[in-house]
Scaffold this motif. Structure first.
Motif, PDB file in Angstrom:
ATOM      1  N   GLU A   1       0.804  -1.220   0.000  1.00  0.00           N
ATOM      2  CA  GLU A   1       0.000   0.000   0.000  1.00  0.00           C
ATOM      3  C   GLU A   1       0.839   1.273   0.000  1.00  0.00           C
ATOM      4  N   CYS A   2       2.095   1.182   0.388  1.00  0.00           N
ATOM      5  CA  CYS A   2       2.952   2.369   0.332  1.00  0.00           C
ATOM      6  C   CYS A   2       3.919   2.309  -0.852  1.00  0.00           C
ATOM      7  N   GLY A   3       3.894   1.228  -1.599  1.00  0.00           N
ATOM      8  CA  GLY A   3       4.712   1.116  -2.808  1.00  0.00           C
ATOM      9  C   GLY A   3       6.132   0.640  -2.577  1.00  0.00           C
ATOM     10  N   THR A   4       6.455   0.249  -1.349  1.00  0.00           N
ATOM     11  CA  THR A   4       7.791  -0.258  -1.038  1.00  0.00           C
ATOM     12  C   THR A   4       8.032  -1.615  -1.692  1.00  0.00           C
ATOM     13  N   ASN A   5       6.977  -2.389  -1.772  1.00  0.00           N
ATOM     14  CA  ASN A   5       7.032  -3.722  -2.351  1.00  0.00           C
ATOM     15  C   ASN A   5       5.801  -3.901  -3.219  1.00  0.00           C
ATOM     16  N   HIS A   6       5.802  -4.925  -4.071  1.00  0.00           N
ATOM     17  CA  HIS A   6       4.688  -5.131  -4.994  1.00  0.00           C
ATOM     18  C   HIS A   6       4.241  -6.587  -4.965  1.00  0.00           C
ATOM     19  N   PRO A   7       2.919  -6.797  -5.032  1.00  0.00           N
ATOM     20  CA  PRO A   7       2.428  -8.177  -5.066  1.00  0.00           C
ATOM     21  C   PRO A   7       2.833  -8.859  -6.364  1.00  0.00           C
TER      22      PRO A   7
END
Length: 107
Positions: free
Chosen positions: A72-78
């Protein structure tokens, strides 16, 4: 007809068809829809549409709360299965109710 004869007949038919200049057996072309990449705001919007907290959503997705926070903060991606689940939730607003991996109850 016993199972062995049935399998042998099917294989023989398939081999003959594959070598024929005019195939007679039905063929299907299967295309898997590519996975959509989600922006952090889209993930949060999908989670909000379920009515789940980050903890409940993490439980539903089978990941940690830290993972949901990172998405949700864009640090990681599904990726992989998580992207497919997000797509199903996005396309079917009732998905989490139809497939209840997390059950919410009112007190």
């Amino acid at each position: 007809m016993d199972v062995f004869k049935s399998i042998t007949a099917g294989l023989t038919e398939a081999l003959e068809d594959s070598q024929s200049t005019a195939p007679k057996l039905k063929r299907r072309i299967i295309t898997v829809v590519p996975l959509k990449e989600y922006e952090p705001a889209e993930i949060k919007s999908i989670r909000n549409s379920t009515g789940y907290s980050q903890k409940q959503f993490a439980d539903y997705m089978g990941v940690s709360v830290k993972t949901i926070e990172a998405w949700e903060c864009g640090t990681n991606h599904p990726n992989g299965t998580a992207l497919r689940l997000l797509s199903m939730m996005e396309n079917n607003k009732n998905f989490v109710n139809e497939y209840p991996f997390v059950i919410m109850r009112d007190n």
